[in-house]
Motif scaffolding. Structure first.
Motif, PDB file in Angstrom:
ATOM      1  N   VAL A  44      -2.780  -1.853  16.648  1.00 12.23           N
ATOM      2  CA  VAL A  44      -3.566  -3.045  16.308  1.00 12.23           C
ATOM      3  C   VAL A  44      -4.287  -2.847  14.985  1.00 12.23           C
ATOM      4  N   VAL A  45      -4.972  -1.732  14.844  1.00 14.82           N
ATOM      5  CA  VAL A  45      -5.749  -1.489  13.621  1.00 14.82           C
ATOM      6  C   VAL A  45      -4.819  -1.331  12.418  1.00 14.82           C
ATOM      7  N   ALA A  46      -3.800  -0.497  12.544  1.00 12.32           N
ATOM      8  CA  ALA A  46      -2.867  -0.291  11.427  1.00 12.32           C
ATOM      9  C   ALA A  46      -2.157  -1.597  11.068  1.00 12.32           C
ATOM     10  N   GLY A  47      -1.789  -2.367  12.086  1.00 14.98           N
ATOM     11  CA  GLY A  47      -1.128  -3.643  11.834  1.00 14.98           C
ATOM     12  C   GLY A  47      -1.999  -4.602  11.042  1.00 14.98           C
ATOM     13  N   GLU A  48      -3.261  -4.697  11.414  1.00 16.38           N
ATOM     14  CA  GLU A  48      -4.192  -5.574  10.685  1.00 16.38           C
ATOM     15  C   GLU A  48      -4.367  -5.108   9.241  1.00 16.38           C
ATOM     16  N   LEU A  49      -4.554  -3.804   9.048  1.00 18.07           N
ATOM     17  CA  LEU A  49      -4.756  -3.295   7.695  1.00 18.07           C
ATOM     18  C   LEU A  49      -3.516  -3.491   6.830  1.00 18.07           C
ATOM     19  N   PHE A  50      -2.348  -3.195   7.390  1.00 21.62           N
ATOM     20  CA  PHE A  50      -1.105  -3.328   6.627  1.00 21.62           C
ATOM     21  C   PHE A  50      -0.796  -4.796   6.332  1.00 21.62           C
ATOM     22  N   ASP A  51      -1.025  -5.676   7.310  1.00 19.29           N
ATOM     23  CA  ASP A  51      -0.813  -7.115   7.075  1.00 19.29           C
ATOM     24  C   ASP A  51      -1.730  -7.629   5.972  1.00 19.29           C
ATOM     25  N   ASN A  52      -2.980  -7.171   5.961  1.00 16.83           N
ATOM     26  CA  ASN A  52      -3.907  -7.587   4.903  1.00 16.83           C
ATOM     27  C   ASN A  52      -3.435  -7.110   3.536  1.00 16.83           C
ATOM     28  N   ALA A  53      -2.927  -5.887   3.468  1.00 21.37           N
ATOM     29  CA  ALA A  53      -2.411  -5.372   2.198  1.00 21.37           C
ATOM     30  C   ALA A  53      -1.276  -6.258   1.696  1.00 21.37           C
ATOM     31  N   ARG A  54      -0.381  -6.631   2.583  1.00 16.78           N
ATOM     32  CA  ARG A  54       0.743  -7.490   2.203  1.00 16.78           C
ATOM     33  C   ARG A  54       0.282  -8.896   1.821  1.00 16.78           C
ATOM     34  N   ARG A  55      -0.711  -9.384   2.516  1.00 14.53           N
ATOM     35  CA  ARG A  55      -1.187 -10.750   2.271  1.00 14.53           C
ATOM     36  C   ARG A  55      -1.980 -10.868   0.970  1.00 14.53           C
ATOM     37  N   HIS A  56      -2.771  -9.843   0.660  1.00 14.08           N
ATOM     38  CA  HIS A  56      -3.712  -9.963  -0.445  1.00 14.08           C
ATOM     39  C   HIS A  56      -3.384  -9.107  -1.665  1.00 14.08           C
ATOM     40  N   GLY A  57      -2.413  -8.219  -1.554  1.00 13.16           N
ATOM     41  CA  GLY A  57      -2.069  -7.348  -2.668  1.00 13.16           C
ATOM     42  C   GLY A  57      -0.602  -7.464  -3.023  1.00 13.16           C
ATOM     43  N   THR A  58      -0.156  -6.547  -3.851  1.00  7.13           N
ATOM     44  CA  THR A  58       1.254  -6.492  -4.232  1.00  7.13           C
ATOM     45  C   THR A  58       1.763  -5.071  -3.992  1.00  7.13           C
ATOM     46  N   VAL A  76      -6.963   5.568   9.581  1.00 10.37           N
ATOM     47  CA  VAL A  76      -5.821   4.728   9.230  1.00 10.37           C
ATOM     48  C   VAL A  76      -6.200   4.002   7.953  1.00 10.37           C
ATOM     49  N   SER A  77      -5.319   4.040   6.947  1.00 11.37           N
ATOM     50  CA  SER A  77      -5.619   3.311   5.720  1.00 11.37           C
ATOM     51  C   SER A  77      -4.384   2.588   5.206  1.00 11.37           C
ATOM     52  N   ALA A  78      -4.628   1.483   4.534  1.00 11.33           N
ATOM     53  CA  ALA A  78      -3.563   0.715   3.896  1.00 11.33           C
ATOM     54  C   ALA A  78      -3.975   0.479   2.454  1.00 11.33           C
ATOM     55  N   ARG A  79      -3.067   0.819   1.531  1.00  8.91           N
ATOM     56  CA  ARG A  79      -3.348   0.675   0.100  1.00  8.91           C
ATOM     57  C   ARG A  79      -2.330  -0.269  -0.517  1.00  8.91           C
ATOM     58  N   ASP A  80      -2.792  -1.066  -1.461  1.00  9.67           N
ATOM     59  CA  ASP A  80      -1.912  -1.967  -2.195  1.00  9.67           C
ATOM     60  C   ASP A  80      -2.339  -2.005  -3.645  1.00  9.67           C
ATOM     61  N   ARG A  81      -1.486  -2.576  -4.461  1.00 13.19           N
ATOM     62  CA  ARG A  81      -1.858  -2.811  -5.852  1.00 13.19           C
ATOM     63  C   ARG A  81      -2.725  -4.060  -5.852  1.00 13.19           C
ATOM     64  N   THR A  82      -3.854  -3.975  -6.533  1.00 18.86           N
ATOM     65  CA  THR A  82      -4.826  -5.061  -6.544  1.00 18.86           C
ATOM     66  C   THR A  82      -4.311  -6.242  -7.353  1.00 18.86           C
ATOM     67  N   VAL A  83      -4.493  -7.410  -6.779  1.00 23.65           N
ATOM     68  CA  VAL A  83      -4.205  -8.665  -7.464  1.00 23.65           C
ATOM     69  C   VAL A  83      -5.556  -9.258  -7.841  1.00 23.65           C
ATOM     70  N   GLY A  84      -5.656  -9.806  -9.041  1.00 24.75           N
ATOM     71  CA  GLY A  84      -6.924 -10.422  -9.441  1.00 24.75           C
ATOM     72  C   GLY A  84      -7.355 -11.479  -8.445  1.00 24.75           C
TER      73      GLY A  84
END
Length: 124
Positions: A44-58, A76-84
């Motif tokens: 649940v936690v990893a899914g929420e974090l990873f979904d947020n990364a996909r939704r809000h980052g690149t 648990v951490s999820a990292r993405d490239r920041t979008v302005g």
């Protein structure tokens, strides 16, 4: 996350490269031997974090599990490239759920990336 393996990282280079079911399968493989209740918590936690990364980052997206055996915790951490962002960042329902299920959580932004992390505590 079995004996001798305290860190696991999944990197997804392309937004469409790995559907959620494959991410869930990757998590379950890493948590082999864990109780069903603990696996579901991490999912649940990893899914929420990873979904947020996909939704809000690149891409690339990175999902990391870091086990602290002495402290009986998992970060648990999820990292993405920041979008302005046009508006200030604020937590939504998914992160409220993460906050309720984790001992603590936070957001770190630096060098063009955003990392959202949560620490989960487990009993013997």
């Amino acid at each position: 996350m079995t004996a001798g393996h305290d860190t696991a990282v999944l990197v997804v280079e392309d937004a469409d490269a790995m559907p959620p079911a494959e991410v869930a399968r990757w998590l379950r493989e890493r948590l082999d031997g864990w109780s069903e209740q603990d696996v579901r918590l991490v999912e649940v936690v990893a899914g929420e974090l990873f979904d947020n990364a996909r939704r809000h980052g690149t891409p690339p997206y990175a999902l990391e599990l870091l086990l602290n055996r002495r402290g009986q915790s998992l970060v648990v951490s999820a990292r993405d490239r920041t979008v302005g962002r046009l508006r200030p960042w604020r937590p939504a329902a998914g992160l409220l759920l993460v906050g309720a299920l984790s001992a603590r959580w936070g957001v770190t932004s630096r060098a063009g990336t955003t990392t959202v992390w949560a620490e989960l505590l487990f009993e013997d």
